[in-house]
Design an enzyme around this catalytic site. Sequence first.
Site, mmCIF file in Angstrom:
data_model
loop_
_atom_site.group_PDB
_atom_site.id
_atom_site.type_symbol
_atom_site.label_atom_id
_atom_site.label_comp_id
_atom_site.label_asym_id
_atom_site.label_seq_id
_atom_site.Cartn_x
_atom_site.Cartn_y
_atom_site.Cartn_z
ATOM 1 N N CYS C 184 25.356 -38.168 7.328
ATOM 2 C CA CYS C 184 24.473 -37.987 6.059
ATOM 3 C C CYS C 184 23.380 -38.880 5.808
ATOM 4 C CB CYS C 184 25.529 -38.302 4.644
ATOM 5 S SG CYS C 184 27.030 -37.304 4.877
ATOM 6 N N GLU C 335 27.774 -48.256 -3.743
ATOM 7 C CA GLU C 335 26.551 -47.992 -3.827
ATOM 8 C C GLU C 335 25.737 -49.140 -5.059
ATOM 9 O OE1 GLU C 335 24.322 -44.575 -4.156
ATOM 10 O OE2 GLU C 335 22.501 -45.520 -3.467
ATOM 11 N N LYS C 356 21.340 -35.508 -6.183
ATOM 12 C CA LYS C 356 22.456 -34.740 -5.770
ATOM 13 C C LYS C 356 23.198 -33.998 -7.112
ATOM 14 C CE LYS C 356 23.214 -36.911 -1.401
ATOM 15 N NZ LYS C 356 22.298 -38.178 -1.275
ATOM 16 N N HIS C 361 24.460 -32.135 -1.856
ATOM 17 C CA HIS C 361 24.481 -33.052 -0.857
ATOM 18 C C HIS C 361 23.810 -32.059 0.392
ATOM 19 C CE1 HIS C 361 24.573 -35.911 1.947
ATOM 20 N NE2 HIS C 361 25.726 -36.572 1.637
ATOM 21 N N PHE C 420 28.746 -41.159 6.895
ATOM 22 C CA PHE C 420 30.053 -41.422 7.590
ATOM 23 C C PHE C 420 29.733 -41.908 8.703
ATOM 24 C CE2 PHE C 420 32.445 -37.281 5.915
ATOM 25 C CZ PHE C 420 32.894 -37.882 4.669
#
Lengths: 146, 425, 437
Positions: C184, C335, C356, C361, C420
Amino acid sequence: MQSSYDTISKDEVMEVYPKVAETIAEALGRDLDDVKLTAPLMEGLDAESIDFLDIVFRLERQFKVKIPRGKIAEDARGTLSEEEFEQKGYLTQAGLKRLQEHLSEVSPERFRSPIKARDIPRLFTVETFCKLVVRAQKQATKSPDG
Amino acid sequence: MSKKVMITGEGAICAAGKDPDEIWKAARAGRSAIDAIQQWDSSNWPSRLAGEIADLNPRALVEDRKLHKLVRRTDLLGLYAASKAIEDAGLIPHRDALDPAQADLFNDRTGVYVGGGGGAYQDQYDYFPLLTAARGDLGIFGRQLATTVNPMWLLRTLPNNVLCHIGIRYAFKGPNACITNHTASGMLAVAEAAAALRAGEADRAVAVGHDSPIEPETILYFHALGLLAADTIRPFDSARSGTLLGEGAAALVLETAAAARARGAKVRGEFLGSACVAEGEGLLSIRTDGDGLVRAIVLALEDAEIGPADVGMIVAHGNGTPPSDASEASAIRHIFGTKPPPTTAFKWAFGHLLAASGILDTVLALDSLRHGDVPGIATLRELDPACATLAVSTTAQPPRSGVALVLGRGFAGTNAALLLRASAD
Amino acid sequence: MGGIVTRARVRVAITGLGLVTPLGNDTRTTWEALLTGRTGIAPIMTFDASGFPVRIGAEVKGFDPRTAIEDRKLLKFSNRYHGFALGAAEEAIRDAGIRPENASAARWGCVVGSGMMGIEFGELVEAHRRFAVDGHIAPERFGIDGIAGADPLVFCRSQANNGLSLLLQHFGIRGYATAVHTACASGGQAVGTAVKLIRRGTADFVLTGGFDSMLNPVGLAAFCLLGALSPDNDEPERASRPFDRTRNGFILGEGAGFLVLEEWNAACRRGARIYAELAGDGNSLSSYRITDSHPSGDGPIQAMAQALADARARPEDVDYLNAHGTSTPMNDRSECAAVRAVFGAHADRIAVSSTKSLMGHLIAGAGAVEAAICALAIHHGLLPLNANLHEPDPECDLDFVRDLPHPRRVGVAISNSFGFGGSNNCVILRNPEDVHI
């Protein structure tokens, strides 16, 4: 006293334990000897959250049962509503009491208040997964179609 | 002036051996490790040769057992080569002797750059049992999914697994990249790691390339496209008929000269410069004039601030396909005229490692310089007149200087050139 | 004075943007949706998802690559997301008003965030039918029966760098070119790499972006299995709610975003419209877990700190953050912790949104699309919405964009992308009015 819904005998646990231990050992890449009944998965066997998905998948295949995803969390809440169980991410007193009943296999000193709802999986031990399997087996006999 | 980039560790694995020295010595002795594929029953296959690592024992490559369910064969190879390079460089004992704040800084200033293949057809086959159960009905496919396919499937197939697990294992937290640009991937991992060091973004970096393309469907397509050799890889030979795939990985630890000096690291060599350009005429197209390779070599020489006369040896791409070798010879002639430095190519000895090929060639170039000995191409019988000016031989030649040029070419018309120097011991 | 020579800072201008997203098949339509809060999330229509636990997604709708790309032969080599890439890149190049030509082709680079092998579902079904009807592959049959049916087009389309190859071929780019893949974070890492190419003199122009489509039965299955998606099938428009207390997963999207980057002075000389300076890039590894993020924000913290240093910006210069904000419980929380750690009290004065919430996403495409959105926010002085935020998670205590329209002059904008495997990327954009050469 525990509710009848939750009553699982030690014998029932011990009956599934060898296969559960084998499954967990395989999923986490550990020696079978490490996977004691009381071993906590995250802190003791270095599991991370996605490992639970893997373990549940393997247990389903191993025992030919269905364990809906999120079942552990749902079972933990029992008959309590979400609001009765947790407030702003933390377990209520009632929630904590209920959780302690539900996770009777987890030693009492590990329930240090306040507990965040999202940290519940940190408490899970190998026995937690044995009970999950036993419950799923009982469920299956109740409704043969699963 | 940009910073000097030193090489302080190496690791490699392929069909010819499990460390750089073993692989180099096998090639030097003229031994090819290419053989019939053993991973599946290939007896009925029209093409069944490859550079497979025989008796691959995953546990011997990567100790962490849990990792084995999370990664693929190619990732194990990459992790192994990286661990060997890190061990060779002595990074971990050095870091662990630092005080905690210094150790944190060390980790934050250590980058990881990986070049990989980007996936395999057989990764998708885990869905075959589900497709069988679904009998063409996507509704059933969806409903039976959770009980049929392992939830870790996506994680296992991620192209950036080697990057992730080097990070987790060693706690390196610096700049990073995972490059999936076919055959150029591994060389670009070295190039981008070196660029990060020159720009001061990190003090050291691990660069790895890995690939394991020996799977039925890939072999099938390579065969159908006429890319596979009938018997063996014969780079630059009149009778060359194609390439053969191999599997493996190689890794380098790069450090700024200052960082290497500060920890008293044993310096193996120096990265001098690199370049990568595209011909961009299509996925499988190669220009006959070697245009892309010519431009890559010119730019790499500029980057290294040296001239063609400084180059002491060349490790050519030499994949054994007729158009690639001819255009490569043409490019080398364009730059070096009729007196090129001693040239070799290694793919005949262990197959074409795709994403890992260029970085393994880089490791072997360093070994050749260190031994003062450019191994010959053992499978060469009759040099193609179109490649006649190349200084290739069936036997070893001494390099003309301590500088090696490594060439790598891949799909999408990618051409990469890399220059390095071996340290005097 | 000593012999120290400091080379003038090479600055990078963003001069072209192109988007193909679930919100629209071009930049204008996408941007309008972000400003009006129109969602791109709906029940999945491109295949029968009725049996899946998650049946909603953010699909690109009604996109026909032939409207952007005349070369039909090139499209034969394209699968769904290659079409998105070609369409978005063509828009970016047209928008920039400059194209590679014979004389400049070698000075054009291309860096794309994609680079994962891609097999269309229909091709997998076909392979299953031919070689594995009983569910298990029979390699020996491959060798006997496979040869005749081996379609080189399938091979080409599936190659990890095929999208890159198509872009190079279509635009005639001849310089440095590569694909990167850090899940991502791919799109952000591509843009960050592109900036460096111009800074180090490797290229004068770079076409950079990201593209992806995992909205097919296998891709959707993969994320369902990980439990990463919101299961709110009955309320698709509400399902993606980053930073909300009730958030329960992300929405799988698809699409592409491309940017044309140029060396600043050259862009000025040709009178190009400059959306923003691409001022900095930060790149780190979390080195913690594969999917779990470190609760303290370790990893993302280093990426943001590096990006600020790289852009020579102070934390207090930042006005807008386009958050990674996937709407998964753990990711949003960590985050926010990272933003708090980097910006301290100034975090309260940064407007934050996760787009998003409206477009889902876009996986490998996300970072590039979101960098483009930051450029638009700077250019228009308007901020896109963080939709569906009704009750912020107390642990996500930032200033989210919750109302529309939201005019604000943006001096510095930042965009986060985390993948990831722990790759973190942060790019920083600066208002061109604030660039003083």
